[in-house]
Design a protein around this motif. Structure first.
Motif: not given
Length: 410
Positions: A353-354, A374-375, A82-84, A345-347
């Protein structure tokens, strides 16, 4: 230094997804110290995109991973390209001003487009498909907030349309008050994509090293990676692409680690799936997201928690799987709930958000890319281009939006 106890692939994810491993060269052990133009630490999707891009620039690249490339966080991705961004444009604009926020959103949009063109140009076998997104009203975000967001996106030059309840129900079957429907996103098989990129880089001469990176030096006239085997890889630049695991020298107050869970159903009868097929996600802080696969399965994820402990994450697996199935049924009542796969999973994520992409403060020859939220793969592609430019000695004004030492918002 990376802690060996926190970099095992079993700690990065639990369970298994539906993704397919692609053909890739096997990594080998070093028999002596070596030198290269760029050493990349981490063989997931970010490292793979970097290896492909830097070898296309005719640089001598070494890619280092302690285990099988792509089988860490990449294998846990749901690959909704996603780009959002996790933070809505209106919230990002409140932090940094409209012009900066709009530029970030446009850069994200261009990243998905650039990845699509790369996949087509190299004919990468990864089930890549262009998709629109359906951003659903949820929680405290209702029609008024979505309409404001849609208008702000239009002002930024971004595509999409505000859709009210009746039109949304008729077009997609989602019984929500409103949504924003936007083109320009995509989906893929993340593991196949990772392996295809690594194979391309290897064909151009990239060397795959199977070893654990235990130390880094990027403050001098050259950079170096110390390996558990005792050997050293010297390079003009070292890039850290190790998922959510950040060495101590890259610590950042904006960054934190979270866990997410996902499920995949068994193949669905065609009438149970929404038209499109579109990527679907909710306009709420605790959002769920879903997409379909080429064989008609539903991928459904969410239920995020702000911790990274692998034992705790695995223990919550059955409870989270049950919760995801219930949320899937609430959103798509006609869906068959037979479970095909479940995993977690971990992230890494950041307050604004950047991502955190660029030079490591105090170590000019050390670069890194973290905090994708999430991107995921979208920001991985952006990171490969930004870091490639820095290695070529090119600076752009927008690099500061993602700098590791950027000022904390607010």
């Amino acid at each position: 230094m990376l802690d060996p106890e926190t970099t095992r692939h079993d700690d990065l994810r639990s369970g298994s997804g539906p993704w397919h491993a692609g053909a890739r060269p096997a990594g080998r052990r070093l028999e002596q110290d070596t030198r290269c133009d760029v050493a990349i630490v981490g063989g997931g999707i970010t490292g793979a995109l970097l290896a492909e891009h830097l070898t296309a620039m005719e640089l001598d690249v070494v890619l280092i991973d302690r285990e099988r490339e792509g089988f860490g966080s990449t294998a846990a991705s749901t690959a909704m390209l996603q780009w959002e961004i996790d933070l809505p444009l209106r919230e990002l604009a409140a932090l940094y001003g409209f012009e900066r926020a709009a530029e970030v959103y446009r850069l994200s949009f261009e990243a998905v487009d650039g990845l699509g063109r790369l996949v087509q140009e190299l004919a990468l076998p990864c089930r890549f498909s262009h998709r629109q997104t359906v951003y659903l009203a949820a929680g405290e975000t209702g029609p008024r907030e979505l309409l404001d967001e849609s208008q702000l996106r239009g002002r930024a030059g971004l595509p999409g349309a505000f859709v009210e309840h009746a039109a949304l129900l008729g077009a997609f079957g989602f019984d929500r008050k409103a949504a924003i429907v936007s083109p320009g996103s995509a989906e893929a098989d993340p593991l196949s994509l990772c392996h295809a990129l690594i194979a391309t880089a290897a064909q151009r001469g990239a060397r795959l090293i199977r070893d654990e990176a235990v130390g880094f030096d990027g403050a001098g006239r050259s950079a170096a990676v110390s390996l558990a085997s005792g050997h050293v890889v010297e390079a003009d630049h070292v890039v850290l692409a190790t998922g959510y695991v950040m060495p101590d020298l890259v610590r950042d107050d904006l960054h934190s680690v979270a866990s997410s869970w996902a499920i995949v159903t068994a193949p669905q009868p065609p009438h149970t799936l929404w038209p499109g097929p579109a990527l679907v996600w909710e306009a709420s802080e605790d959002y769920c997201y879903c997409r379909t696969t080429t064989d008609g399965r539903i991928v459904f994820g969410g239920e995020d928690e702000d911790f990274a402990d692998p034992d705790k994450r695995e223990a919550l697996g059955p409870q989270k799987t049950k919760a995801l199935l219930a949320r899937l049924h609430a959103l798509i009542p006609q869906a068959h709930l037979e479970l095909g796969h479940s995993w977690s999973g971990a992230f890494g994520q950041t307050e604004d958000g950047l991502p955190l992409i660029g030079r490591v403060p105090g170590s000019p020859r050390l670069l890194s890319a973290y905090g994708y939220g999430g991107n995921g793969i979208t920001f991985s592609f952006l990171a490969s281009r930004l870091i490639g430019s820095l290695i070529r000695g090119r600076e752009e004004s927008w690099f500061g939006h993602f700098a590791i030492d950027r000022p904390r918002p607010g």
